[in-house]
Design a protein around this motif. Sequence first.
Motif, PDB file in Angstrom:
ATOM      1  N   ILE A  16       0.869  -1.174   0.000  1.00 25.66           N
ATOM      2  CA  ILE A  16       0.000   0.000   0.000  1.00 25.66           C
ATOM      3  C   ILE A  16       0.907   1.225   0.000  1.00 25.66           C
ATOM      4  O   ILE A  16       1.932   1.237   0.686  1.00 25.66           O
ATOM      5  N   SER A  17       0.541   2.246  -0.736  1.00 27.87           N
ATOM      6  CA  SER A  17       1.298   3.494  -0.700  1.00 27.87           C
ATOM      7  C   SER A  17       0.808   4.339   0.463  1.00 27.87           C
ATOM      8  O   SER A  17      -0.392   4.520   0.647  1.00 27.87           O
ATOM      9  N   PHE A  33       4.823  -2.443   2.971  1.00 31.63           N
ATOM     10  CA  PHE A  33       4.339  -3.816   3.021  1.00 31.63           C
ATOM     11  C   PHE A  33       3.186  -3.886   4.021  1.00 31.63           C
ATOM     12  O   PHE A  33       3.283  -3.376   5.129  1.00 31.63           O
ATOM     13  N   LEU A  34       2.085  -4.505   3.623  1.00 27.47           N
ATOM     14  CA  LEU A  34       0.923  -4.653   4.497  1.00 27.47           C
ATOM     15  C   LEU A  34       1.132  -5.846   5.422  1.00 27.47           C
ATOM     16  O   LEU A  34       1.316  -6.970   4.964  1.00 27.47           O
ATOM     17  N   VAL A  45       4.607  -2.178   7.323  1.00 27.84           N
ATOM     18  CA  VAL A  45       6.020  -2.338   7.648  1.00 27.84           C
ATOM     19  C   VAL A  45       6.809  -1.264   6.913  1.00 27.84           C
ATOM     20  O   VAL A  45       6.728  -1.145   5.695  1.00 27.84           O
ATOM     21  N   ASP A  46       7.545  -0.484   7.677  1.00 26.75           N
ATOM     22  CA  ASP A  46       8.428   0.548   7.132  1.00 26.75           C
ATOM     23  C   ASP A  46       9.851   0.012   7.287  1.00 26.75           C
ATOM     24  O   ASP A  46      10.502   0.213   8.298  1.00 26.75           O
ATOM     25  N   LEU A  64      -3.651   6.653   2.518  1.00 23.20           N
ATOM     26  CA  LEU A  64      -3.258   5.362   1.962  1.00 23.20           C
ATOM     27  C   LEU A  64      -3.908   5.178   0.607  1.00 23.20           C
ATOM     28  O   LEU A  64      -5.047   5.570   0.402  1.00 23.20           O
ATOM     29  N   SER A  65      -3.155   4.582  -0.318  1.00 25.68           N
ATOM     30  CA  SER A  65      -3.735   4.313  -1.634  1.00 25.68           C
ATOM     31  C   SER A  65      -3.229   2.970  -2.150  1.00 25.68           C
ATOM     32  O   SER A  65      -2.155   2.507  -1.775  1.00 25.68           O
ATOM     33  N   PHE A  66      -4.057   2.355  -3.000  1.00 27.25           N
ATOM     34  CA  PHE A  66      -3.707   1.083  -3.627  1.00 27.25           C
ATOM     35  C   PHE A  66      -4.578   0.909  -4.850  1.00 27.25           C
ATOM     36  O   PHE A  66      -5.565   1.621  -5.029  1.00 27.25           O
TER      37      PHE A  66
END
Length: 69
Positions: A16-17, A33-34, A45-46, A64-66
């Motif tokens: 996800i952005s 990462f989701l 996760v960063d 958040l965008s996807f």
Amino acid sequence: MINKAIKVLIESREFISAASCDLAGRPNAAPKFLLKVDASYIYLVDYVIGQTFRNLQANPRVSLSFLDN
């Protein structure tokens, strides 16, 4: 509370952005990462623990965008 239909849609994604801003208004957008989604939170996760993490410490608002192909 996260809408059930949105939760199902998000859970089908691997990345996800996340777009955030620091207190000076400088934007940052990066793929994350989701990890998991529960009733109230989306866990990402960063890996680098970089700018997104620092921005969220100063300013908890995030977008958040996807894509749903």
